[in-house]
Motif scaffolding. Structure first.
Motif, short mmCIF file in Angstrom:
data_model
loop_
_atom_site.label_atom_id
_atom_site.label_comp_id
_atom_site.label_asym_id
_atom_site.label_seq_id
_atom_site.Cartn_x
_atom_site.Cartn_y
_atom_site.Cartn_z
N ASN A 1 -4.28 0.72 -7.04
CA ASN A 1 -3.55 0.03 -5.98
C ASN A 1 -2.31 -0.62 -6.57
O ASN A 1 -2.38 -1.24 -7.64
CB ASN A 1 -4.43 -1.05 -5.35
CG ASN A 1 -4.76 -0.72 -3.91
OD1 ASN A 1 -4.36 0.31 -3.39
ND2 ASN A 1 -5.51 -1.59 -3.26
N ASP B 1 1.13 -3.22 -5.92
CA ASP B 1 1.62 -4.33 -5.13
C ASP B 1 3.14 -4.19 -5.04
O ASP B 1 3.84 -4.35 -6.04
CB ASP B 1 1.23 -5.65 -5.79
CG ASP B 1 1.59 -6.87 -4.95
OD1 ASP B 1 2.74 -6.94 -4.46
OD2 ASP B 1 0.74 -7.76 -4.78
N GLU C 1 -3.62 0.90 2.58
CA GLU C 1 -4.01 -0.49 2.80
C GLU C 1 -3.56 -0.96 4.18
O GLU C 1 -2.52 -0.53 4.67
CB GLU C 1 -3.34 -1.38 1.74
CG GLU C 1 -3.76 -1.11 0.33
CD GLU C 1 -2.96 -1.96 -0.64
OE1 GLU C 1 -2.78 -3.15 -0.37
OE2 GLU C 1 -2.49 -1.41 -1.63
N ASP D 1 -11.48 1.10 -5.72
CA ASP D 1 -12.72 0.52 -5.20
C ASP D 1 -13.97 1.31 -5.57
O ASP D 1 -15.06 0.97 -5.12
CB ASP D 1 -12.65 0.38 -3.67
CG ASP D 1 -12.28 1.70 -2.99
OD1 ASP D 1 -12.43 2.76 -3.63
OD2 ASP D 1 -11.85 1.66 -1.82
N ARG E 1 1.08 7.45 -1.05
CA ARG E 1 -0.35 7.27 -1.19
C ARG E 1 -1.11 8.31 -0.38
O ARG E 1 -0.64 8.76 0.66
CB ARG E 1 -0.77 5.87 -0.70
CG ARG E 1 0.04 4.74 -1.31
CD ARG E 1 -0.48 3.41 -0.85
NE ARG E 1 0.37 2.31 -1.34
CZ ARG E 1 -0.08 1.09 -1.59
NH1 ARG E 1 -1.34 0.80 -1.41
NH2 ARG E 1 0.75 0.16 -2.03
#
Length: 311
Positions: free
Chosen positions: A131, A133, A150, A197, A144
């Motif tokens: 991930n 930011d 997200e 995750d 992505r």
């Protein structure tokens, strides 16, 4: 202007985790970045950062100040880009994050021409499956896979890439060839795990309008799709790959495609299952971040990606 430079340097230092990181983002020396922050602290009369040679930490005053000014720096960057865009072609730095495999196999062959088309742009590609930011890593955009989107991102689908199930001729000679997705449960499966995750990438199919996941016996797992491709090439089992990885290996005879439409016997409705494509999205945090340079990249990708992938 010196006060604004100090604020910008301070914000970038917090986001990068160090004064040196701030200097790299701003294109200045570490000494100049440190002086900018020191001048800002002197003007405010407070200590904002506790610094060492390797790291920094926010003081209580620094944390409060950062929360108040971080949005101002981003708005200033966007305003500067918008005004500059009206005067000339896209320029400055375009920093884009993309999944590792998409960056290696899709972006790297076509971005050189993009760079030649826009000589005032400096293009930086962050190839990673973790991930990212946008604010902390000073990204203009990210590319992505749909399963890793997200909430809150502004995302536009730029490609629906065919997904292929493959194995080596050696593995199929040894273990047999599955005729239906359900038979995958009897095979060694090489599965991609999202580093964010820990989820597995779904092995999704559609039959008679209904989506379903094939049963998977995960024998080998990796967070790098190229590693799985090489494992499959070496005979470890069956894996799911994007067409941009699988098709060249199939053409060279290193892998064999499974569940292709041409291989489904006439009238075999049980076997007639379509494989879900891999969807890729160009993402920004806010619509106002669809700056001219991001728009130029989006339009270029729409032009250069294979017609059959276009969303």
């Amino acid at each position: 202007m010196s006060a604004l430079r100090g604020i910008e340097t301070f914000v970038k230092a917090v986001e990068a985790g160090s004064i040196a990181g701030s200097a790299r983002l701003l294109g200045i020396s570490a000494a100049a970045a440190s002086q900018n922050v020191q001048r800002l602290e002197s003007a405010l009369g407070v200590r904002l950062l506790t610094r060492t040679t390797r790291s920094l930490a926010l003081t209580d005053d620094g944390a409060d100040y950062y929360d108040r000014v971080k949005g101002l720096v981003r708005e200033l960057e966007l305003a500067n880009q918008s005004v500059a865009a009206r005067q000339k072609e896209p320029s400055g730095r375009l920093r884009v994050a993309a999944t590792g495999a998409f960056a290696r196999h899709v972006l790297s062959p076509i971005l050189p021409e993009f760079s030649r088309r826009y000589p005032q742009l400096t293009v930086e590609v962050l190839a990673t499956d973790r991930n990212v930011d946008h604010a902390r890593e000073s990204l203009d955009a990210s590319i992505r896979i749909g399963a890793a989107l997200e909430p809150g991102l502004v995302a536009q689908c730029i490609a629906r890439v065919p997904s292929l199930f493959c194995a080596s001729p050696d593995y199929l000679a040894r273990a047999g060839r599955p005729a239906t997705p359900e038979e995958l449960s009897q095979h060694d499966c090489l599965v991609f795990r999202f580093p964010v995750d820990g989820r597995f990438l779904r092995w999704g199919f559609v039959r008679n309008g209904l989506h379903f996941d094939a049963p998977v016996r995960a024998r080998m797992i990796s967070d790098d799709i190229d590693v799985l491709a090489r494992m499959a090439q070496a005979g470890a089992g069956i894996t799911r790959l994007g067409a941009f990885i699988a098709e060249p290996m199939i053409a060279r005879g290193e892998l064999v495609e499974l569940f292709a439409e041409k291989d489904v016997a006439d009238g075999s409705e049980e076997a007639r299952a379509r494989i879900d494509p891999l969807e890729f999205f160009l993402c920004v945090r806010h619509r106002r971040e669809l700056t001219p340079k991001v728009t130029a990249l989006r339009e270029y990708l729409q032009e250069k990606l294979p017609m059959e992938w276009r969303a």
